[in-house]
Design a protein around this motif. Sequence first.
Motif, PDB file in Angstrom:
ATOM      1  N   ALA A 193      75.997  57.154  -4.147  1.00  0.00           N
ATOM      2  CA  ALA A 193      77.416  57.564  -4.150  1.00  0.00           C
ATOM      3  C   ALA A 193      78.220  56.681  -3.198  1.00  0.00           C
ATOM      4  O   ALA A 193      79.363  56.305  -3.492  1.00  0.00           O
ATOM      5  CB  ALA A 193      77.541  59.038  -3.756  1.00  0.00           C
ATOM      6  N   LEU A 194      77.608  56.338  -2.065  1.00  0.00           N
ATOM      7  CA  LEU A 194      78.283  55.479  -1.085  1.00  0.00           C
ATOM      8  C   LEU A 194      78.560  54.104  -1.694  1.00  0.00           C
ATOM      9  O   LEU A 194      79.661  53.551  -1.545  1.00  0.00           O
ATOM     10  CB  LEU A 194      77.377  55.380   0.148  1.00  0.00           C
ATOM     11  N   GLU A 195      77.586  53.573  -2.419  1.00  0.00           N
ATOM     12  CA  GLU A 195      77.786  52.256  -3.041  1.00  0.00           C
ATOM     13  C   GLU A 195      78.799  52.338  -4.193  1.00  0.00           C
ATOM     14  O   GLU A 195      79.585  51.407  -4.401  1.00  0.00           O
ATOM     15  CB  GLU A 195      76.441  51.698  -3.528  1.00  0.00           C
ATOM     16  N   ALA A 196      78.791  53.448  -4.916  1.00  0.00           N
ATOM     17  CA  ALA A 196      79.770  53.625  -5.993  1.00  0.00           C
ATOM     18  C   ALA A 196      81.177  53.716  -5.414  1.00  0.00           C
ATOM     19  O   ALA A 196      82.137  53.150  -5.957  1.00  0.00           O
ATOM     20  CB  ALA A 196      79.444  54.891  -6.791  1.00  0.00           C
ATOM     21  N   ARG A 236      86.445  51.247  -4.598  1.00  0.00           N
ATOM     22  CA  ARG A 236      87.529  50.789  -3.718  1.00  0.00           C
ATOM     23  C   ARG A 236      87.780  49.299  -3.898  1.00  0.00           C
ATOM     24  O   ARG A 236      88.922  48.839  -3.882  1.00  0.00           O
ATOM     25  CB  ARG A 236      87.192  51.124  -2.267  1.00  0.00           C
ATOM     26  N   ALA A 237      86.701  48.531  -4.083  1.00  0.00           N
ATOM     27  CA  ALA A 237      86.860  47.079  -4.228  1.00  0.00           C
ATOM     28  C   ALA A 237      87.597  46.720  -5.519  1.00  0.00           C
ATOM     29  O   ALA A 237      88.201  45.653  -5.624  1.00  0.00           O
ATOM     30  CB  ALA A 237      85.488  46.403  -4.194  1.00  0.00           C
ATOM     31  N   VAL A 296      88.805  50.944 -11.979  1.00  0.00           N
ATOM     32  CA  VAL A 296      88.260  51.575 -10.768  1.00  0.00           C
ATOM     33  C   VAL A 296      87.190  52.588 -11.168  1.00  0.00           C
ATOM     34  O   VAL A 296      86.102  52.650 -10.591  1.00  0.00           O
ATOM     35  CB  VAL A 296      89.391  52.251  -9.962  1.00  0.00           C
ATOM     36  N   ASP A 297      87.511  53.370 -12.181  1.00  0.00           N
ATOM     37  CA  ASP A 297      86.536  54.355 -12.667  1.00  0.00           C
ATOM     38  C   ASP A 297      85.259  53.665 -13.130  1.00  0.00           C
ATOM     39  O   ASP A 297      84.138  54.063 -12.786  1.00  0.00           O
ATOM     40  CB  ASP A 297      87.137  55.178 -13.805  1.00  0.00           C
ATOM     41  N   LYS A 298      85.440  52.603 -13.894  1.00  0.00           N
ATOM     42  CA  LYS A 298      84.260  51.941 -14.459  1.00  0.00           C
ATOM     43  C   LYS A 298      83.413  51.293 -13.366  1.00  0.00           C
ATOM     44  O   LYS A 298      82.182  51.316 -13.430  1.00  0.00           O
ATOM     45  CB  LYS A 298      84.693  50.907 -15.507  1.00  0.00           C
ATOM     46  N   ALA A 299      84.074  50.730 -12.358  1.00  0.00           N
ATOM     47  CA  ALA A 299      83.325  50.065 -11.281  1.00  0.00           C
ATOM     48  C   ALA A 299      82.462  51.068 -10.524  1.00  0.00           C
ATOM     49  O   ALA A 299      81.290  50.808 -10.224  1.00  0.00           O
ATOM     50  CB  ALA A 299      84.300  49.364 -10.335  1.00  0.00           C
ATOM     51  N   ALA A 300      83.044  52.228 -10.210  1.00  0.00           N
ATOM     52  CA  ALA A 300      82.281  53.239  -9.477  1.00  0.00           C
ATOM     53  C   ALA A 300      81.175  53.816 -10.365  1.00  0.00           C
ATOM     54  O   ALA A 300      80.020  53.976  -9.946  1.00  0.00           O
ATOM     55  CB  ALA A 300      83.218  54.353  -9.007  1.00  0.00           C
ATOM     56  N   ARG A 301      81.534  54.111 -11.614  1.00  0.00           N
ATOM     57  CA  ARG A 301      80.595  54.762 -12.527  1.00  0.00           C
ATOM     58  C   ARG A 301      79.403  53.858 -12.842  1.00  0.00           C
ATOM     59  O   ARG A 301      78.254  54.330 -12.983  1.00  0.00           O
ATOM     60  CB  ARG A 301      81.328  55.175 -13.808  1.00  0.00           C
ATOM     61  N   THR A 345      92.836  58.828  -4.648  1.00  0.00           N
ATOM     62  CA  THR A 345      91.480  59.010  -4.130  1.00  0.00           C
ATOM     63  C   THR A 345      90.502  58.167  -4.938  1.00  0.00           C
ATOM     64  O   THR A 345      90.712  57.881  -6.114  1.00  0.00           O
ATOM     65  CB  THR A 345      91.029  60.478  -4.230  1.00  0.00           C
ATOM     66  N   VAL A 346      89.407  57.791  -4.273  1.00  0.00           N
ATOM     67  CA  VAL A 346      88.234  57.220  -4.947  1.00  0.00           C
ATOM     68  C   VAL A 346      87.082  58.110  -4.515  1.00  0.00           C
ATOM     69  O   VAL A 346      86.741  58.152  -3.330  1.00  0.00           O
ATOM     70  CB  VAL A 346      87.998  55.759  -4.523  1.00  0.00           C
ATOM     71  N   GLU A 347      86.516  58.879  -5.462  1.00  0.00           N
ATOM     72  CA  GLU A 347      85.609  59.946  -5.067  1.00  0.00           C
ATOM     73  C   GLU A 347      84.448  60.163  -6.033  1.00  0.00           C
ATOM     74  O   GLU A 347      84.313  61.233  -6.638  1.00  0.00           O
ATOM     75  CB  GLU A 347      86.370  61.258  -4.891  1.00  0.00           C
TER      76      GLU A 347
END
Lengths: 366, 366
Positions: free
Chosen positions: A256-259, A264-265, A276-281, A326-328
């Motif tokens: 989760a921390l890396e996501a 954020r990046a 942003v969604d796709k990068a985290a997911r 938010t990025v969560e």
Amino acid sequence: MNPTRLAKLSAALQVSHLDAIVLNAGPSLVYLTGLHFHLSERPVAVIFTAGQDPVVILPELEMRKLSGLPVKAFPYPENPAAWDGTFRAAVTSLGLDGKRIGVEPRQMRLLEFRYVKSGASEADFPDASDVVSRLRVRKDADEVAAIRKAVRVAQSALEATLPLIKTGMTEKEISGELVVQLLRHGSQSAMPFAPIVSGGPNAANPHATPSDRKIHPGDLLVVDWGAAVDGYVSDLTRTFAVGEVDEEYRRIHQIALEANAAGRAACKPGAPCLAVDKAARAVIEKAGYGQYFTHRTGHGIGMEGHEEPYIRGDNAQPLEPGMAFTVEPGIYLPERNGVRIEDNVVITEEGPECLSDMAREIQVVG
Amino acid sequence: MNPTRLAKLSAALQVSHLDAIVLNAGPSLVYLTGLHFHLSERPVAVIFTAGQDPVVILPELEMRKLSGLPVKAFPYPENPAAWDGTFRAAVTSLGLDGKRIGVEPRQMRLLEFRYVKSGASEADFPDASDVVSRLRVRKDADEVAAIRKAVRVAQSALEATLPLIKTGMTEKEISGELVVQLLRHGSQSAMPFAPIVSGGPNAANPHATPSDRKIHPGDLLVVDWGAAVDGYVSDLTRTFAVGEVDEEYRRIHQIALEANAAGRAACKPGAPCLAVDKAARAVIEKAGYGQYFTHRTGHGIGMEGHEEPYIRGDNAQPLEPGMAFTVEPGIYLPERNGVRIEDNVVITEEGPECLSDMAREIQVVG
């Protein structure tokens, strides 16, 4: 009254082919006018048209709030039998029957809507949420400063709470202590939401309400909290380990921390929200936990805890300077444990600025 | 789910010739089902019909809240494009088009309403506020116990705050300290309202918001505050003297105190609400300050800070055992000072019981 914002609204009404927009009590009304009302059993509505003073329908006992403001007031007495006539007179004074009167369906209640409609039964009432939200979504420097303060207050409050958390405390007790610290550190008492404190199986529910369950070793402890300062909110999440936790739980925390970092990046001006969604997911999917990240990656913050822009995989809206959200990302293992790590980002001309900087790495509490 | 209350609702629907009632997130939904949702950008609606399980339309990520409940769920995914279809399917499953579907205009937003209506475009949506409020207005023993606790918590919190009030503090500082004490003494963090603390000219505004004005000798200081316990609220007001105050201000305090006592004494089962208003108002009118008592004498309390019954001069509704409400006469001298004294009363078979007992006589603070 905010003349700059009202002028922008007038222009936006014309672009949207709206003859008026009607708002009830809520954040958009505060944004445009500074007027605070409660959503009570007494209807309050403000009708904005291009080039005329706003028309305000309100209880007589609230008239002091309008003192000195460039508005046209239609006050009504305590007896509800008189309210319909007052609303009709107000709407009729603007000649709005048969016209296009925009509304915010998320905020507008049938209470106010039906009174307004009784004065303009042939009018159309299209969804005009975008008209005001397009103004609100790009925060100015003062608004960003307020969100920044709300982030600092929230972080200080949680830092002050962490040493007080002990194994055996209930989620409710921890949440209550955090509220006290939020107030002590400068949050307004009207907070965006009551802090979520959820441990173990309850942490697997992203929308948990703090319960009487006592936290104990082996729990992941999700703390999702925020402050309100000068009418603007923060919304953060950190996840802690209560004593020793299972190896898999440490692993999902790290994922989760890396996501969160990847999300954020990806917050670049001009990039679509969905990037942003796709990068985290992608980080969570690659680690094999995709099915356990069950919600969107984030949402806008400002005068409300949830507002535009929404950081969803289907939202092509481009990120613009001034947007705050938010990025969560989270991972929720049903009936077992959960993790979420949430930061608040604002887009600048140069790129993303993360307003929150509290340590994200897993910390042991209790 | 509360089967007793749902059975009463079914009977009430039939009496009111309603085929259904649709509720969104809010106190009536909690009252009937125990289900807590936020009023967010994601619409949530529950449709109640006589003799069938309630139908719930909600986000997929909220499905855990329905675990084990006798409801029919229609969950929708994150993408708003899918919501309309889900709502249509839910409404259609009950065959409600062309029927009478009651709504609560005070609570129902256009957001939920328009989705429901899209599945029943030929239905009528009459105001059915009374259907649920007639159930809610007669509190059962557990509800009265919760209000009683909320009164005790509020009183203890103010008692703990009074010694901390000093001349030169701002209204906001005093209000913030009172919130901290409310939490310490056991209030839920979701309080009915932020405490009103208003001094001097600000006390002349019955709906003041705490400001940065510093209190100083000569002020009357109105403190209007409440707690929330087990989902039920209290709502009290006491008015203090900051140091020495003018003789007229002591006099209006005494008049308000006598009006409060007269109002409480008039709270007899079977008497109309208006009798309470008239009894309190008569005292103030006789003393020559009638024009400065600018609001109704009280309002119901329960799951909400303002609910039925309303203690207004035009409300002939009879007081019934189980009704809980405020008695709160006030006198407001524009630009000068104000006073209000508010208690919480519940009607029993034997007569009124006043749940609040904190001293009402003028006390000096600062």
